[in-house]
Design a protein around this motif. Structure first.
Motif, PDB file in Angstrom:
ATOM      1  N   ALA A  78       0.753  -1.137   0.046  1.00  0.00           N
ATOM      2  CA  ALA A  78      -0.009   0.004   0.083  1.00  0.00           C
ATOM      3  C   ALA A  78       0.793   1.100  -0.001  1.00  0.00           C
ATOM      4  O   ALA A  78       1.884   1.516   0.670  1.00  0.00           O
ATOM      5  CB  ALA A  78      -0.821   0.060   1.244  1.00  0.00           C
ATOM      6  N   TYR A 123       1.159   5.490   0.402  1.00  0.00           N
ATOM      7  CA  TYR A 123       0.147   6.777   1.268  1.00  0.00           C
ATOM      8  C   TYR A 123       0.982   7.936   0.993  1.00  0.00           C
ATOM      9  O   TYR A 123       2.169   8.010   0.633  1.00  0.00           O
ATOM     10  CB  TYR A 123       0.213   6.451   2.723  1.00  0.00           C
ATOM     11  CG  TYR A 123       1.220   6.320   3.317  1.00  0.00           C
ATOM     12  CD1 TYR A 123       1.977   7.460   3.840  1.00  0.00           C
ATOM     13  CD2 TYR A 123       1.995   5.011   3.602  1.00  0.00           C
ATOM     14  CE1 TYR A 123       3.176   7.479   4.677  1.00  0.00           C
ATOM     15  CE2 TYR A 123       3.318   5.333   4.168  1.00  0.00           C
ATOM     16  CZ  TYR A 123       3.752   6.423   4.742  1.00  0.00           C
ATOM     17  OH  TYR A 123       4.814   6.187   5.531  1.00  0.00           O
ATOM     18  N   ASN A 130     -10.977   1.289  -2.231  1.00  0.00           N
ATOM     19  CA  ASN A 130      -9.836   1.328  -2.681  1.00  0.00           C
ATOM     20  C   ASN A 130      -8.693   2.415  -1.962  1.00  0.00           C
ATOM     21  O   ASN A 130      -7.651   2.490  -2.241  1.00  0.00           O
ATOM     22  CB  ASN A 130      -9.675   1.778  -4.227  1.00  0.00           C
ATOM     23  CG  ASN A 130     -10.370   0.777  -5.103  1.00  0.00           C
ATOM     24  OD1 ASN A 130      -9.936  -0.315  -4.933  1.00  0.00           O
ATOM     25  ND2 ASN A 130     -11.190   1.235  -5.909  1.00  0.00           N
ATOM     26  N   SER A 131      -9.141   2.757  -1.170  1.00  0.00           N
ATOM     27  CA  SER A 131      -8.334   3.644  -0.185  1.00  0.00           C
ATOM     28  C   SER A 131      -8.761   3.807   1.316  1.00  0.00           C
ATOM     29  O   SER A 131      -9.905   3.405   1.503  1.00  0.00           O
ATOM     30  CB  SER A 131      -8.408   5.281  -0.552  1.00  0.00           C
ATOM     31  OG  SER A 131      -9.738   5.760  -0.840  1.00  0.00           O
ATOM     32  N   SER A 132      -7.891   4.562   2.186  1.00  0.00           N
ATOM     33  CA  SER A 132      -8.485   4.638   3.484  1.00  0.00           C
ATOM     34  C   SER A 132      -7.775   6.076   3.893  1.00  0.00           C
ATOM     35  O   SER A 132      -6.599   6.459   3.334  1.00  0.00           O
ATOM     36  CB  SER A 132      -8.355   3.616   4.375  1.00  0.00           C
ATOM     37  OG  SER A 132      -6.808   3.506   4.446  1.00  0.00           O
ATOM     38  N   TYR A 133      -8.493   6.886   4.733  1.00  0.00           N
ATOM     39  CA  TYR A 133      -7.955   8.138   5.183  1.00  0.00           C
ATOM     40  C   TYR A 133      -7.662   7.758   6.847  1.00  0.00           C
ATOM     41  O   TYR A 133      -8.315   6.988   7.451  1.00  0.00           O
ATOM     42  CB  TYR A 133      -9.338   9.057   5.033  1.00  0.00           C
ATOM     43  CG  TYR A 133      -9.444   9.615   3.844  1.00  0.00           C
ATOM     44  CD1 TYR A 133      -9.106  10.446   2.965  1.00  0.00           C
ATOM     45  CD2 TYR A 133     -10.628   9.005   3.103  1.00  0.00           C
ATOM     46  CE1 TYR A 133      -9.241  10.748   1.770  1.00  0.00           C
ATOM     47  CE2 TYR A 133     -11.168   9.005   1.929  1.00  0.00           C
ATOM     48  CZ  TYR A 133     -10.263   9.996   1.246  1.00  0.00           C
ATOM     49  OH  TYR A 133     -10.817  10.470  -0.214  1.00  0.00           O
ATOM     50  N   ILE A 191      -3.896   9.867   3.081  1.00  0.00           N
ATOM     51  CA  ILE A 191      -4.605   9.034   2.367  1.00  0.00           C
ATOM     52  C   ILE A 191      -3.761   7.787   2.134  1.00  0.00           C
ATOM     53  O   ILE A 191      -2.756   7.798   1.445  1.00  0.00           O
ATOM     54  CB  ILE A 191      -5.385   9.181   1.160  1.00  0.00           C
ATOM     55  CG1 ILE A 191      -6.237   8.464   0.599  1.00  0.00           C
ATOM     56  CG2 ILE A 191      -4.609  10.169   0.178  1.00  0.00           C
ATOM     57  CD1 ILE A 191      -7.221   9.127  -0.339  1.00  0.00           C
ATOM     58  N   PHE A 231      -3.737   4.075  -0.126  1.00  0.00           N
ATOM     59  CA  PHE A 231      -4.228   3.621  -1.298  1.00  0.00           C
ATOM     60  C   PHE A 231      -3.307   2.109  -1.821  1.00  0.00           C
ATOM     61  O   PHE A 231      -2.535   2.026  -1.484  1.00  0.00           O
ATOM     62  CB  PHE A 231      -4.319   4.649  -2.449  1.00  0.00           C
ATOM     63  CG  PHE A 231      -2.894   5.449  -2.771  1.00  0.00           C
ATOM     64  CD1 PHE A 231      -2.146   4.716  -3.479  1.00  0.00           C
ATOM     65  CD2 PHE A 231      -2.657   6.371  -1.983  1.00  0.00           C
ATOM     66  CE1 PHE A 231      -0.770   5.477  -3.958  1.00  0.00           C
ATOM     67  CE2 PHE A 231      -1.760   7.188  -2.120  1.00  0.00           C
ATOM     68  CZ  PHE A 231      -0.598   6.690  -3.277  1.00  0.00           C
TER      69      PHE A 231
END
Length: 188
Positions: A51, A53, A157-160, A186, A188
Motif C-alpha cells: 500500500a 500513502y 480502494n483507499s483509506s483516510y 490517504i 491506497f
C-alpha cells in the motif's frame, strides 16, 4: 508606547498560535478517537500486501534543553510524507517513508529538511497501527519516531488516516529534542 505595542502584538500572536493549536488538536482527537467508518464492502486481503500513502504533517511543539518551540508562532513548518507499506501478514509489515519539509519564516519559504524514515508496522486492531521508525535527516539529526495511527474512513480502494508521530532526535551539536506532531493522509 512602542514597547506596549510590541508586547500586545506578541500576546496576540501567542493567542492566535494557541487557538490554531487547539483547533488542530480538537479536529485530530475527534478523528483519531471517533469510530472508523466503512463505506464499501472490503474484499479479503492476500499477503504480502503493498500500500502507498501520502499526507501532510504538522510538527506542533518541540521540547529540548534549548526550550520549547511551537509551530505556527514565529515560523511555520509543514512536511509531506510519502511512503510505501509492505504488509507481510495482517499483523506485521515494513514501511518506508520520505518526507520533505518546508519552512516559512520572515515572509520567505524554503525546503528546510529531508527525512528518510524506514521502520516496522504492527497492527493493533480497531483500525490502529503502530509504526516504529528510524530517522535520518539531511539537517544532520538522527533518531527514531514512534507513530500511532488510525484509519478514519475506509473505502474499497483507499483509506483516510490520522496519526500522532512523536519524533525523538539527536546529534548535530544540538540537545536531544522530542516533538509532537499531527499527520493526516490517504493510503491506497
Amino acid at each position: 508606547m512602542l514597547h506596549l505595542h510590541a508586547t500586545v502584538k506578541r500576546t496576540s500572536n501567542a493567542g492566535f498560535t494557541k487557538s490554531i493549536a487547539c483547533i488542530l488538536l480538537t479536529v485530530f482527537l475527534a478523528f483519531f478517537f471517533g469510530q472508523a467508518h466503512s463505506l464499501a464492502q472490503v474484499p479479503p486481503v492476500t499477503y504480502p500486501k503493498v500500500a502507498g500513502y501520502v499526507g501532510i504533517i504538522h510538527p506542533l511543539v518541540t521540547f529540548s534543553k534549548e526550550g520549547t518551540t511551537t509551530n505556527f508562532n514565529d515560523h511555520y513548518v509543514v512536511g509531506m510524507p510519502t511512503g510505501i507499506n509492505i504488509w507481510k501478514s495482517a499483523r506485521v509489515g515494513f514501511t518506508f517513508e520520505a518526507v520533505p519539509f518546508i519552512r516559512v519564516e520572515n515572509r520567505t519559504s524554503r525546503m528546510s529538511n529531508f527525512l528518510f524514515h524506514p521502520g516496522i508496522l504492527v497492527a493493533l486492531g480497531n483500525g490502529f497501527t503502530f509504526a516504529g521508525r528510524a530517522a535520518f535527516e539531511t539537517s544532520g539529526r538522527y533518531g527514531f519516531t514512534p507513530v500511532l495511527s488510525r484509519a478514519i474512513i475506509r473505502n474499497k480502494n483507499s483509506s483516510y488516516f490520522a496519526a500522532l508521530p512523536v519524533p525523538v532526535r539527536f546529534g548535530n551539536k544540538h540537545p536531544t529534542a522530542i516533538t509532537v506532531g499531527l499527520q493526516l493522509g490517504i493510503a491506497f
